[in-house]
Scaffold this active site. Structure first.
Site, PDB file in Angstrom:
ATOM      1  N   GLU A 165     -11.077  66.021 110.815  1.00 36.37           N
ATOM      2  CA  GLU A 165      -9.887  66.522 110.135  1.00 36.37           C
ATOM      3  C   GLU A 165      -8.597  65.790 110.480  1.00 36.37           C
ATOM      4  O   GLU A 165      -7.694  65.709 109.652  1.00 36.37           O
ATOM      5  CB  GLU A 165      -9.714  68.022 110.446  1.00 36.37           C
ATOM      6  CG  GLU A 165     -10.774  68.918 109.833  1.00 36.37           C
ATOM      7  CD  GLU A 165     -10.706  68.936 108.318  1.00 36.37           C
ATOM      8  OE1 GLU A 165      -9.579  68.937 107.771  1.00 36.37           O
ATOM      9  OE2 GLU A 165     -11.772  68.947 107.676  1.00 36.37           O
ATOM     10  N   SER A 220     -29.523 130.536 116.953  1.00 38.61           N
ATOM     11  CA  SER A 220     -30.065 130.957 118.252  1.00 38.61           C
ATOM     12  C   SER A 220     -29.644 130.074 119.413  1.00 38.61           C
ATOM     13  O   SER A 220     -29.984 130.376 120.566  1.00 38.61           O
ATOM     14  CB  SER A 220     -31.596 131.007 118.181  1.00 38.61           C
ATOM     15  OG  SER A 220     -32.029 131.996 117.270  1.00 38.61           O
TER      16      SER A 220
END
Length: 828
Positions: free
Chosen positions: A236, A514
């Site tokens: 680059e 329960s």
């Protein structure tokens, strides 16, 4: 005289001859013209020759005007450019003066601890390594690798920053025999007392919905992955460390190439220019945008070091898309495409990422593997041409496949757990800090438990089939926590573990049925002068009168009644009417107070129906309740966070263990025995098909009217877990705790190395041989079951074995009045 006069005459004659055809000049003021006046006359004639015509005057004025205008425009333009540059510089300084990026908090699971004697199978270790991104290899020349040979495993563990600070990489050697670690040493063979793998990243808090970014520093890349920097610059910007932000030669080369090709095939932007465009500008192609890019690149280079600019680029560059989220930076891309940190990528993998800088969408390896492969190989050739690798290595690397992992969304893998972490952190940290400061949050998540809990949801298909329900109609939620510390190991928010919507584990409050019954029996057992497990209670029709509302007639699940039964059998078989009778005898306020202490939450107004679980609670709150029941009388607020560390590695907050003893160990031990009997021979006995009896599991099933909700909450010696199953629309579903929730609980806990519950009774508790059918203690040599009691409050006892003669019942004299007798006396 005559000669001179003649000479003058001659001159006049020449003058007159040269002026032939014109009238002679008249004398001024009657004076003669002399030689001395010739020079002035010449000067007058010269001025007359340069006299301006109208055309000359117009051109001169035009030139002067244009020059003035040009100077004015230059001055104005310069002022505008300077002003524009100042404005651009303010943006540059504002971005670079602080943190370049605002990142949300990183959340990590608990590390896998390793020590001699730890229960850990080879398969479990392998799964943990794969989850952490480790790869099998022959040579452990870098971190993130492991090698197995028979029973021995070598791991090159990564270094990391944790609550204890910086932890360096290390090679570990383990020997696993019969499902546990037999030996743990370092690379020199020196024994290690304890070690651990690094914490695994599980997600962000308040992530940016548009982008993902895992920051890397220039120094870390330079030291741990220098080939990335070298390759990036070779491809680059080869002159990055020489130019001043703009490369005239690169611009000229690009201009010439584009001119010859007739289109835009090459760019001349430096890395600094690219960063300026990505940071501050739009992607539009215009001269104004390009000029701003050049100015900002120069300003960045003038004020900041190359290393900071390159670090910004490494973290900002766009490298792909994951759904709606953009993949920014090489750190994120390494995780997304290879599921490993950037420093563990090989040369051909780095080449692919660098090649994608040119066009991440065009060279997407998931969508366009052929293009990506060709581009990667071009970068490999550049690496070889620049001496970064040899030609032989280049040929070998180009022959390899892309090696990217399967494409997936970069979303949080465990959103329900992250939701809990977010809520607990909100008590000390505001959203802004969690969203921008890059904090590291170290949690108590056990990846093995979380995975097992999520996989257990597959049992819902069978539940729907067995209950005759439409496929996909049921939902579920669950929580697993540590008995010893109260740390939360796993959270399941719904049938789809990856769905980040409604979190049923935290926000779905359903009737618990329960599950509340152990609270009633605990309160009874805390009164040993009145109750023990062999005390009896009446299981007969009951009508409860309620002021301001209709009478209530509780019923048993099977719609039958058994008469007088022991407290132990009433709990084991989950009888409703006996629980209501017992709760009313104890008092709603006392039962409600125990619920609030155990569940660490207010109950609200007390009603008789709460004795059968009309109370609404979330799975997390139920887990808190049952954690208190499992912890031998100690109450510990459940928590999911261990520590918070900032970006520099400084620990900001540690979350220690908060413990208070709310109950004596004796009464809690008695209750745990009853819950153990629920699993051994009661409504949860099907667990015996999945777990060894030596674990002595304890728990309780629960269901609500018309089977709308199904629950199971239970615990081993080291883990407590809750599972809820039901429909989101709360419609009848014909569910029960034993048939619907318990199978998921078993599937979630079975893969884990559960520790057995202790069988040691605390001081003050003794076990006696009891005949449960008759509710008495019998001699040790008689058939019976060992039942715990308070030493100082002995149960009724006989000195012979029942069933030996017809007179046995006459010899039995109970030593303690039962609940039925007290209730009858009270009515009378």
């Amino acid at each position: 005289m005559t000669a001179q006069s003649g000479k003058k005459k001659t001159n006049r004659t020449r003058s007159g001859a040269s002026a032939k055809g014109r009238q002679p000049r008249s004398k001024v003021a009657g004076k003669k013209t002399s030689r001395k006046s010739a020079a002035p006359r010449k000067w007058v004639v010269k001025q007359r020759s340069q006299r301006k015509t109208p055309l000359n005057r117009g051109l001169r004025r035009l030139f002067t005007g244009l020059l003035t205008l040009s100077l004015a425009l230059l001055m104005v333009g310069s002022a505008l450019v300077i002003s524009w540059s100042v404005a651009l510089n303010e943006r540059v300084v504002a971005r670079f003066s602080g943190a370049l990026f605002q990142t949300p908090a990183f959340v990590y699971a608990a590390p896998l601890e390793l020590y001699e004697g730890k229960a850990l199978s080879m398969q479990q270790l392998h799964d943990a390594l794969i989850q952490a991104g480790y790869r099998s290899a022959q040579n452990l020349d870098q971190t993130g690798l492991f090698a197995r040979q028979g029973q021995r495993v070598a791991i090159h563990r990564r270094g990391y920053i944790g609550p204890q600070g910086q932890v360096d990489p290390r090679i570990l050697h383990l020997n696993i025999v019969d499902g546990q670690i037999d030996q743990l040493t370092d690379v020199r063979g020196e024994p290690l007392g304890i070690d651990q793998l690094e914490p695994v990243f599980i997600g962000h808090l308040y992530p940016n919905v548009r982008e993902q970014r895992e920051l890397v520093s220039y120094e870390s890349i330079k030291n741990e992955a220098p080939l990335l920097i070298e390759t990036l610059l070779a491809v680059e910007d080869r002159g990055f460390f020489e130019h001043s932000g703009v490369s005239p030669t690169a611009i000229a080369r690009a201009f010439l190439t584009n001119l010859l090709s007739g289109g835009r095939v090459q760019g001349g932007s430096t890395i600094t220019q690219q960063l300026a465009k990505n940071f501050f500008l739009t992607p539009e192609r215009s001269y104004q945008r390009k000029a701003a890019e050049l100015i900002m690149a120069l300003l960045m280079e003038w004020q900041y070091p190359k290393e900071k600019i390159l670090e910004g680029y490494l973290n900002e560059v766009y490298l792909g898309q994951s759904g709606a989220q953009a993949i920014h930076g090489f750190g994120t891309a390494a995780r997304f495409y290879f599921a490993r940190p950037i420093n563990e990528l090989q040369a051909h993998e780095l080449a692919l990422l660098v090649g994608m800088v040119k066009g991440a969408s065009f060279y997407n390896p998931h969508r366009h593997p052929e293009r990506a492969l060709a581009r990667r190989n071009v970068v490999i050739d550049v690496m070889a041409a620049n001496g970064l690798i040899s030609l032989t290595e280049a040929d070998e690397l180009k022959a390899r496949p892309l090696g990217v992992v399967e494409q997936g969304q970069m979303r949080a893998r465990h959103p329900a757990f992250l939701n809990l972490v977010r809520r607990q952190l909100s008590e000390q940290y505001d959203r802004q800090a969690l969203q921008t400061q890059g904090l590291r949050i170290f949690t108590s998540m056990d990846l093995a438990a979380q995975t097992a809990l999520e996989q257990a949801t597959s049992k819902l298909d069978l539940v729907e089939k067995n209950r005759g329900l439409p496929a996909g109609s049921l939902q579920t939620a669950g929580v697993i926590a540590s008995v010893r510390t109260g740390e939360i190991h796993a959270v399941l928010g719904g049938r789809d573990p990856g769905f980040a919507g409604f979190d049923r584990a935290l926000d779905s409050r359903r009737q618990i049925g329960s599950l509340i019954k152990p609270v009633i029996y605990l309160e009874a057992l805390r009164q040993p002068q009145r109750y023990h497990w062999l005390s009896t209670v009446l299981d007969e029709p009951l009508t409860v009168t309620q002021a301001g509302s209709e009478d209530w007639q509780p019923r048993n699940f099977d719609r039958q009644f058994k008469g007088e039964i022991t407290l132990l059998d009433a709990l084991v078989d989950s009888r409703n009417v006996p629980a209501v009778r017992l709760g009313l005898d104890l008092g709603l306020d006392r039962v409600g107070m125990q619920f609030e202490t155990l569940a660490q939450r207010p109950l609200g107004q007390r009603f008789p129906a709460m004795l059968l679980g009309s109370v609404q609670a979330s799975p997390l709150e139920v887990t808190q309740l049952y954690h208190s029941l499992s912890a031998d009388g100690f109450v510990t607020p459940l928590r999911a966070i261990r520590a918070v560390v900032d970006q520099e590695g400084q620990t900001l907050t540690r979350y220690g263990l908060e413990v208070s003893q709310a109950y004596d160990r004796q009464s809690m031990h008695l209750l745990q025995y009853g819950l153990e009997q629920v699993v051994a021979r009661g409504t949860a006995r099907s667990l015996q098909n999945h777990f060894a009896p030596r674990l002595r599991l304890a728990g309780k099933t629960g269901s609500t009217n018309e089977g709308r909700d199904a629950w199971f909450a239970g615990f081993s010696g080291d883990r407590v877990a809750t599972i809820w199953v039901g429909r989101d629309d709360n419609q009848p579903a014909n569910l029960t705790g034993s048939s619907s929730a318990l199978p998921i609980w078993a599937a979630a806990m079975e893969p884990l190395n559960l520790a057995p519950r202790s069988d040691r009774a605390p001081p003050g508790v003794v076990y006696r041989n009891a005949c449960l059918d008759e509710g008495v203690v019998v001699p040790e040599h008689c058939p019976g079951v060992a039942v715990p009691f308070y030493r100082d409050y002995p149960p009724p006892r006989i000195d012979y074995c029942l069933g030996q003669s017809d007179n046995d019942q006459e010899k039995f004299q109970p030593s303690q009045e039962g609940v039925f007798d007290r209730l009858r006396n009270w009515i009378q």
